[in-house]
Scaffold this motif. Structure first.
Motif, PDB file in Angstrom:
ATOM      1  N   MET A 108       0.850  -1.177   0.000  1.00 66.92           N
ATOM      2  CA  MET A 108       0.000   0.000   0.000  1.00 66.92           C
ATOM      3  C   MET A 108       0.890   1.233   0.000  1.00 66.92           C
ATOM      4  O   MET A 108       1.755   1.386   0.857  1.00 66.92           O
ATOM      5  N   GLY A 109       0.685   2.093  -0.977  1.00 69.32           N
ATOM      6  CA  GLY A 109       1.434   3.328  -1.071  1.00 69.32           C
ATOM      7  C   GLY A 109       0.784   4.422  -0.237  1.00 69.32           C
ATOM      8  O   GLY A 109      -0.315   4.254   0.298  1.00 69.32           O
ATOM      9  N   THR A 110       1.473   5.540  -0.131  1.00 68.46           N
ATOM     10  CA  THR A 110       0.975   6.658   0.661  1.00 68.46           C
ATOM     11  C   THR A 110       1.203   7.958  -0.088  1.00 68.46           C
ATOM     12  O   THR A 110       2.271   8.182  -0.652  1.00 68.46           O
ATOM     13  N   LEU A 111       0.191   8.786  -0.075  1.00 64.98           N
ATOM     14  CA  LEU A 111       0.284  10.129  -0.623  1.00 64.98           C
ATOM     15  C   LEU A 111       0.281  11.078   0.565  1.00 64.98           C
ATOM     16  O   LEU A 111      -0.635  11.047   1.389  1.00 64.98           O
ATOM     17  N   HIS A 112       1.329  11.877   0.693  1.00 66.97           N
ATOM     18  CA  HIS A 112       1.432  12.878   1.753  1.00 66.97           C
ATOM     19  C   HIS A 112       1.168  14.226   1.086  1.00 66.97           C
ATOM     20  O   HIS A 112       1.861  14.593   0.128  1.00 66.97           O
ATOM     21  N   TYR A 113       0.181  14.952   1.591  1.00 65.06           N
ATOM     22  CA  TYR A 113      -0.226  16.188   0.930  1.00 65.06           C
ATOM     23  C   TYR A 113      -0.272  17.330   1.924  1.00 65.06           C
ATOM     24  O   TYR A 113      -0.945  17.255   2.951  1.00 65.06           O
ATOM     25  N   GLY A 114       0.446  18.380   1.633  1.00 60.39           N
ATOM     26  CA  GLY A 114       0.449  19.564   2.477  1.00 60.39           C
ATOM     27  C   GLY A 114       1.075  19.296   3.829  1.00 60.39           C
ATOM     28  O   GLY A 114       1.861  18.374   4.006  1.00 60.39           O
ATOM     29  N   ALA A 115       0.701  20.098   4.803  1.00 61.36           N
ATOM     30  CA  ALA A 115       1.267  20.000   6.143  1.00 61.36           C
ATOM     31  C   ALA A 115       0.531  18.986   7.013  1.00 61.36           C
ATOM     32  O   ALA A 115       0.918  18.748   8.146  1.00 61.36           O
ATOM     33  N   SER A 116      -0.507  18.375   6.480  1.00 59.57           N
ATOM     34  CA  SER A 116      -1.297  17.422   7.245  1.00 59.57           C
ATOM     35  C   SER A 116      -0.486  16.172   7.566  1.00 59.57           C
ATOM     36  O   SER A 116       0.307  15.699   6.750  1.00 59.57           O
ATOM     37  N   ASN A 117      -0.691  15.653   8.759  1.00 63.08           N
ATOM     38  CA  ASN A 117      -0.065  14.387   9.144  1.00 63.08           C
ATOM     39  C   ASN A 117      -0.906  13.195   8.713  1.00 63.08           C
ATOM     40  O   ASN A 117      -0.520  12.058   8.933  1.00 63.08           O
ATOM     41  N   ASP A 118      -2.078  13.455   8.140  1.00 62.18           N
ATOM     42  CA  ASP A 118      -2.948  12.384   7.672  1.00 62.18           C
ATOM     43  C   ASP A 118      -2.411  11.827   6.360  1.00 62.18           C
ATOM     44  O   ASP A 118      -2.332  12.533   5.354  1.00 62.18           O
TER      45      ASP A 118
ATOM     46  N   ILE B  85      -3.123   4.540  -0.767  1.00 57.92           N
ATOM     47  CA  ILE B  85      -3.563   4.142  -2.104  1.00 57.92           C
ATOM     48  C   ILE B  85      -2.671   2.994  -2.550  1.00 57.92           C
ATOM     49  O   ILE B  85      -1.452   3.029  -2.338  1.00 57.92           O
ATOM     50  N   ASP B  86      -3.272   2.004  -3.160  1.00 56.21           N
ATOM     51  CA  ASP B  86      -2.523   0.872  -3.686  1.00 56.21           C
ATOM     52  C   ASP B  86      -1.329   1.354  -4.510  1.00 56.21           C
ATOM     53  O   ASP B  86      -1.447   2.318  -5.270  1.00 56.21           O
ATOM     54  N   ASP B  87      -0.165   0.705  -4.348  1.00 57.05           N
ATOM     55  CA  ASP B  87       1.062   1.106  -5.052  1.00 57.05           C
ATOM     56  C   ASP B  87       0.843   1.273  -6.556  1.00 57.05           C
ATOM     57  O   ASP B  87       1.305   2.245  -7.150  1.00 57.05           O
ATOM     58  N   ARG B  88       0.172   0.317  -7.168  1.00 53.61           N
ATOM     59  CA  ARG B  88      -0.016   0.362  -8.630  1.00 53.61           C
ATOM     60  C   ARG B  88      -0.857   1.575  -9.030  1.00 53.61           C
ATOM     61  O   ARG B  88      -0.523   2.295  -9.966  1.00 53.61           O
ATOM     62  N   ALA B  89      -1.939   1.801  -8.311  1.00 57.26           N
ATOM     63  CA  ALA B  89      -2.787   2.967  -8.594  1.00 57.26           C
ATOM     64  C   ALA B  89      -2.024   4.262  -8.343  1.00 57.26           C
ATOM     65  O   ALA B  89      -2.101   5.213  -9.134  1.00 57.26           O
ATOM     66  N   LEU B  90      -1.237   4.297  -7.263  1.00 59.41           N
ATOM     67  CA  LEU B  90      -0.473   5.500  -6.932  1.00 59.41           C
ATOM     68  C   LEU B  90       0.571   5.814  -8.004  1.00 59.41           C
ATOM     69  O   LEU B  90       0.795   6.979  -8.332  1.00 59.41           O
TER      70      LEU B  90
ATOM     71  N   THR C  25       4.916   7.884  -1.532  1.00 59.32           N
ATOM     72  CA  THR C  25       5.730   6.845  -0.913  1.00 59.32           C
ATOM     73  C   THR C  25       5.169   5.496  -1.327  1.00 59.32           C
ATOM     74  O   THR C  25       3.964   5.253  -1.187  1.00 59.32           O
ATOM     75  N   PHE C  26       6.046   4.642  -1.840  1.00 59.78           N
ATOM     76  CA  PHE C  26       5.628   3.334  -2.327  1.00 59.78           C
ATOM     77  C   PHE C  26       6.161   2.232  -1.423  1.00 59.78           C
ATOM     78  O   PHE C  26       7.313   2.287  -0.981  1.00 59.78           O
ATOM     79  N   GLU C  27       5.338   1.227  -1.171  1.00 58.70           N
ATOM     80  CA  GLU C  27       5.755   0.089  -0.366  1.00 58.70           C
ATOM     81  C   GLU C  27       6.743  -0.790  -1.143  1.00 58.70           C
ATOM     82  O   GLU C  27       7.731  -1.249  -0.601  1.00 58.70           O
ATOM     83  N   GLU C  28       6.464  -0.990  -2.428  1.00 58.99           N
ATOM     84  CA  GLU C  28       7.317  -1.825  -3.271  1.00 58.99           C
ATOM     85  C   GLU C  28       8.549  -1.045  -3.718  1.00 58.99           C
ATOM     86  O   GLU C  28       8.427   0.101  -4.170  1.00 58.99           O
ATOM     87  N   PRO C  29       9.740  -1.650  -3.650  1.00 55.23           N
ATOM     88  CA  PRO C  29      10.950  -0.934  -4.063  1.00 55.23           C
ATOM     89  C   PRO C  29      11.079  -0.775  -5.582  1.00 55.23           C
ATOM     90  O   PRO C  29      11.745   0.136  -6.049  1.00 55.23           O
ATOM     91  N   GLU C  30      10.422  -1.641  -6.343  1.00 56.86           N
ATOM     92  CA  GLU C  30      10.502  -1.570  -7.807  1.00 56.86           C
ATOM     93  C   GLU C  30       9.281  -0.842  -8.352  1.00 56.86           C
ATOM     94  O   GLU C  30       8.162  -1.011  -7.853  1.00 56.86           O
ATOM     95  N   ALA C  31       9.481  -0.059  -9.395  1.00 57.17           N
ATOM     96  CA  ALA C  31       8.381   0.671 -10.026  1.00 57.17           C
ATOM     97  C   ALA C  31       7.455  -0.295 -10.767  1.00 57.17           C
ATOM     98  O   ALA C  31       7.909  -1.284 -11.348  1.00 57.17           O
TER      99      ALA C  31
END
Length: 104
Positions: free
Chosen positions: A1-11, A15-20, A65-71
């Motif tokens: 599972m990937g992560t999108l960090h947006y702005g100053a929010s800690n939330d 999003i799934d790595d592939r979709a991200l 941020t992606f969980e998988e090291p390979e694209a």
């Protein structure tokens, strides 16, 4: 599972790595053009039920941020569908992957 960090929010936005990976291409393209837009998605399993929308603007910090090291191998049909929604008045709607199915 990937992560999108947006702005100053800690939330973190999960999003799934592939979709991200596909979203990253579309978002980077829009921001490179200095275009603002919305991004909407359904909450993944494990998060509270519902959906969210954020306003994406070139001046707001963004990190993928992606969980998988390979694209992931990219699907041009999915990128095209996401870009089409990004250019609409509703902004990007994170849709399921568009598969290239053979004509029958």
């Amino acid at each position: 599972m990937g992560t999108l960090h947006y702005g100053a929010s800690n939330d973190a936005i999960h999003i799934d790595d592939r979709a991200l990976a596909h979203l990253k291409i579309v978002i980077a393209t829009k921001l490179r053009r200095q275009e603002s837009f919305t991004l909407s998605w359904r909450h993944p399993d494990g998060d509270p039920v519902g959906r969210s929308t954020i306003w994406i603007h070139p001046s707001i910090p963004l990190r993928f941020t992606f969980e998988e090291p390979e694209a992931s191998e990219l699907n041009s049909k999915w990128i095209e569908a996401l870009m089409h929604s990004a250019n609409s008045t509703g902004g990007i709607a994170l849709i399921d992957e568009v598969l290239d199915t053979p004509d029958v």
